[in-house]
Design a protein around this motif. Structure first.
Motif, PDB file in Angstrom:
ATOM      1  N   SER A  59       1.483 132.160   0.174  1.00 21.97           N
ATOM      2  CA  SER A  59       0.341 131.252   0.381  1.00 21.97           C
ATOM      3  C   SER A  59       0.296 130.847   1.853  1.00 21.97           C
ATOM      4  O   SER A  59       1.327 130.741   2.510  1.00 21.97           O
ATOM      5  CB  SER A  59       0.481 130.010  -0.490  1.00 21.97           C
ATOM      6  N   THR A  60      -0.923 130.654   2.316  1.00 20.61           N
ATOM      7  CA  THR A  60      -1.068 130.183   3.699  1.00 20.61           C
ATOM      8  C   THR A  60      -0.989 128.669   3.750  1.00 20.61           C
ATOM      9  O   THR A  60      -0.561 128.090   4.748  1.00 20.61           O
ATOM     10  CB  THR A  60      -2.406 130.646   4.272  1.00 20.61           C
ATOM     11  N   ASP A  61      -1.364 128.035   2.698  1.00 19.45           N
ATOM     12  CA  ASP A  61      -1.294 126.582   2.639  1.00 19.45           C
ATOM     13  C   ASP A  61       0.020 126.174   1.992  1.00 19.45           C
ATOM     14  O   ASP A  61       0.588 126.898   1.164  1.00 19.45           O
ATOM     15  CB  ASP A  61      -2.459 126.017   1.826  1.00 19.45           C
ATOM     16  N   PRO A  62       0.487 125.001   2.348  1.00 22.01           N
ATOM     17  CA  PRO A  62       1.716 124.537   1.721  1.00 22.01           C
ATOM     18  C   PRO A  62       1.514 124.329   0.205  1.00 22.01           C
ATOM     19  O   PRO A  62       0.460 123.925  -0.270  1.00 22.01           O
ATOM     20  CB  PRO A  62       1.998 123.227   2.422  1.00 22.01           C
ATOM     21  N   VAL A  63       2.562 124.665  -0.557  1.00 27.80           N
ATOM     22  CA  VAL A  63       2.575 124.410  -2.015  1.00 27.80           C
ATOM     23  C   VAL A  63       3.838 123.661  -2.349  1.00 27.80           C
ATOM     24  O   VAL A  63       4.847 123.735  -1.637  1.00 27.80           O
ATOM     25  CB  VAL A  63       2.523 125.728  -2.810  1.00 27.80           C
TER      26      VAL A  63
END
Length: 730
Positions: free
Chosen positions: A262-266
């Motif tokens: 993922s490019t966004d934090p999870v």
């Protein structure tokens, strides 16, 4: 003259009369107690000894079962009867019998064991990062971010993260192992990780020993790929288990994970997981060690022959007994329940004839398919269908099972006439061989006589009772045999084919009455249809019997012929010879001997006188020989003489009319003379040999005709003695 002399001489003449009156038929009649009341021993004269009168009526009374008085005509007459109540019989067992044995094997084949699952396991994110053997840097990054949010690193499919370890689902409870014939596994993966994921894994199975501690087998079942599962997405793959050997343990191994990241934090939570869920549909297995649920296997059918084929048939069977004996061998480790039925047979309440038998594992049991009070409708079939079904009992414990396991049973189908209430059909054309036999006639007329004689009106009757509804004919051989071994075949010829035909009873109502007598009739055999004259004239001291019977002999259309047998299923044929003493003979000789032991003390010659007034329709010539049987020597011969010393008939025959009836009595006077020199020879004798020749009366024209022995015929006599040789009148 001493009293002993009188008694001796009276005894002697009585013995002579006894010897041939009716040729021995009435041997217990001629004694002092049975003579006429007119007879007396005279105390007044030295010469007269006795007088008396005897009729044929006297001789019939107490004459035994063979000598009877027949009053069917104006004048009663004597006849002899010989009867055998049964010369041959046959019953339903000679016509109907079903005795069929067989073996059947019920192979269990594949059985159902139901489904298992769902059984589950999970691979947590912690398991993944701790057991990763590739991409260890990415694994460390994820592990250190537990409880934080970071961009999830990429793990490309071309270089996925390999994860060590085995990930077992819950243990399967209903078998230790099973060889699956048909069935499938539904394997469902649910992605609970925070990013899209692709999972690859091997699904394997383990077979453990009975203790559950030692691994016996480890087998790959299938390799699965679950591609591009989104967060919280589930996917199911279906796997065919046919031909697979499945243990109670399923597990995943060689797990590989890939993700675009993922490019966004999870959010990273090491407790997140990938869940595995396995579930089967119904499994059909061909072997294994399993816990078997209750189930019924597919029914089967065999046919039991009833022994009737071709034209022969059975239509209806109503039975009061009988059935099918069964021996059941359960060669399996499974308790079972067998149901057998005869679908064409029903009890009177309408239920199908059925046996239900519980059989324990590895056992032999016995049962009977009871046919009492049942009806079977066959209608031109030659066998009975026998249906059987096996139900398996449930087992809590695992038991060894193979599709080749079998339950075997043997049957013995036995029915005979004892079980019959009513049976109908067509029993075919068949031959019955009757047992040979020899019957002694027991008629005194047939003993100790030689010479020709003819009974002018003899008959032989075959009386029979038939309760079997099957027409039959018989070829009977009745051969008479005389005392000297001569034989004569009765040679009955009632029909051109020399067969006697016996009627059968009509079809009874159903149910038959409590006493079903069937048909009773008599076949008459006489001189018009047999050689009975020669047969009787032997005469037969015994009768030899043999023969054969033929059922349905003249049947031309078996399809429309209805035979039947009821519980009263017996044919009995008896024989009766009816022999009126109506005979003619020109010389019938009777010979016999009697022991003789008496001393007499006459001093001089002795003359015995006899005056006879005879209505008996025959003459008798007699000779008495006094013998020493030890030395086999004839000592003295006594013959009746006339006044001139010439040999004459002891009795002279009266004349008869054209009907054989005596016209009037015939008188004659005879003498027996014993000279003084013969007294000693008489005292030496220990045996009297008697020879009497009987000739029947003639008509005025000199013709011999059949004379009948009417019971009112009388013989009057007077007996006297003269010791001095002087002729005395009575």
């Amino acid at each position: 003259m001493h009293t002993s002399r009188s008694v001796f001489l009276f005894w002697l003449i009585s013995l002579v009369l006894l010897a041939f009156l009716l040729s021995g038929c009435m041997e217990d009649k001629f004694d002092l107690e049975k003579l006429s009341d007119d007879m007396e021993l005279s105390p007044k004269f030295s010469a007269p000894l006795a007088r008396g009168s005897i009729t044929l009526e006297d001789l019939v009374a107490d004459g035994g079962e063979n000598i009877v008085r027949d009053s069917s005509e104006t004048h009663p007459y004597i006849k002899m009867v010989y009867r055998e109540d049964s010369i041959f019989t046959f019953d339903g067992n000679d016509l109907f019998k079903v005795n069929e044995s067989g073996n059947e094997s019920y192979t269990l084949g594949n059985i159902e064991i139901g489904s298992f699952g769902p059984i589950t396991s999970s691979i947590t994110l912690e398991d993944i990062v701790n057991n990763a053997t590739t991409h260890e840097e990415e694994a460390g990054l994820i592990e250190s971010a537990d409880g934080q949010s970071i961009p999830f690193p990429e793990l490309p499919e071309s270089d996925s993260m390999a994860i060590e370890g085995t990930y077992e689902v819950d243990t399967i409870e209903n078998f230790r192992y099973a060889v699956v014939d048909t069935g499938q596994i539904e394997l469902t993966l649910t992605n609970n990780l925070p990013v899209e994921t692709t999972i690859e894994l091997d699904l394997r199975t383990k077979i453990l020993d009975n203790t559950g501690t030692t691994e016996e087998e480890d087998t790959l079942l299938e390799h699965f790929e679950f591609r591009e599962l989104q967060k919280n997405e589930s996917h199911t793959e279906i796997f065919n288990l046919s031909g697979k050997k499945l243990g109670s343990v399923l597990y995943a191994k060689k797990v590989a994970l890939s993700t675009p990241g993922s490019t966004d934090p999870v959010d990273i939570n090491l407790d997140d997981d990938i869940t595995i869920e396995a579930e089967s549909g119904d499994l059909v297995i061909s072997g294994g060690e399993v816990s078997i649920p209750e189930q019924s296997l597919q029914g089967k059918e065999t046919n039991v022959s009833v022994g009737y084929s071709g034209d022969r048939r059975l239509d209806t069977l109503r039975l009061a007994g009988g059935g099918v004996d069964l021996t059941i061998d359960n060669n399996t480790n499974i308790p079972a329940y067998m149901k057998l039925s005869l679908p064409k047979s029903r009890y009177s309440n309408g239920d199908t004839v059925t046996l239900e038998q519980a059989i324990t594992a590895q056992s032999t049991s016995y049962g009977e398919l009871d046919m009492i009070d049942s009806e079977t409708i066959l209608t031109h079939t030659d066998s009975l269908p026998l249906e059987y079904t096996l139900s398996l009992g449930g087992t809590e414990d695992f038991v060894e099972f193979h599709a080749s396991d079998s339950v075997e049973f043997s049957y013995n189908f036995y029915l005979d006439s004892d079980h019959i209430d009513y049976v109908s059909g067509y029993f075919g054309k068949d031959t019955l061989d009757f047992d040979s036999n020899v019957f002694n006639t027991g008629i005194p007329l047939f003993d100790n006589i030689t010479g020709g004689f003819t009974l002018t009106n003899p008959t032989l009757k075959l009386f029979y009772t038939n309760t079997i509804g099957i027409p039959f004919a018989a070829n009977l051989q009745l051969v008479g045999e005389s005392a000297d071994g001569n034989r004569q075949d009765l040679n009955e010829k009632v029909n051109n084919d020399s067969l006697l035909y016996f009627d059968s009873p009509s079809h009874p109502s159903y149910p038959p009455p409590p006493t079903y007598n069937g048909l009773q009739d008599t076949i008459r055999i006489d001189s018009s249809n047999s050689s009975i004259d020669e047969f009787i004239s032997l005469p037969p001291k015994q009768i030899r019997f043999s023969g054969a019977g033929y059922i349905n002999r003249n049947t031309t259309d078996p399809s429309s012929t209805q035979n039947f047998i009821t519980s009263e299923n017996r044919v009995n044929v008896g024989m009766e010879m009816d022999l009126p003493l109506e005979l003619k003979t020109t010389g019938l000789t009777y010979r016999d001997s009697v022991s003789f032991d008496m001393d007499v003390d006459f001093d001089e010659a002795v003359t015995l006188y006899g005056l006879f007034k005879n209505q008996f329709p025959f003459s008798i010539d007699i000779k008495v020989t006094c013998r020493d049987s030890i030395a086999n020597r004839d000592l003295l011969t006594l013959e009746p003489l006339n006044e001139d010393g010439e040999t004459v008939s002891f009795l002279e025959a009266p004349e008869v009319d054209e009907n054989g009836r005596v016209k009037s009595s015939k008188e004659n006077l005879i003498y027996f003379k014993v000279s003084g020199d013969d007294i000693d020879l008489l005292n030496e004798a220990n045996q009297l040999a008697l020879e009497a020749t009987v000739i029947t009366s003639q008509t005025a024209e000199g013709d011999f005709t059949g004379v009948k022995f009417y019971t009112d015929y009388t013989l009057d006599f007077r007996l006297g003695i003269d010791e001095t040789g002087t002729k005395l009148d009575f």
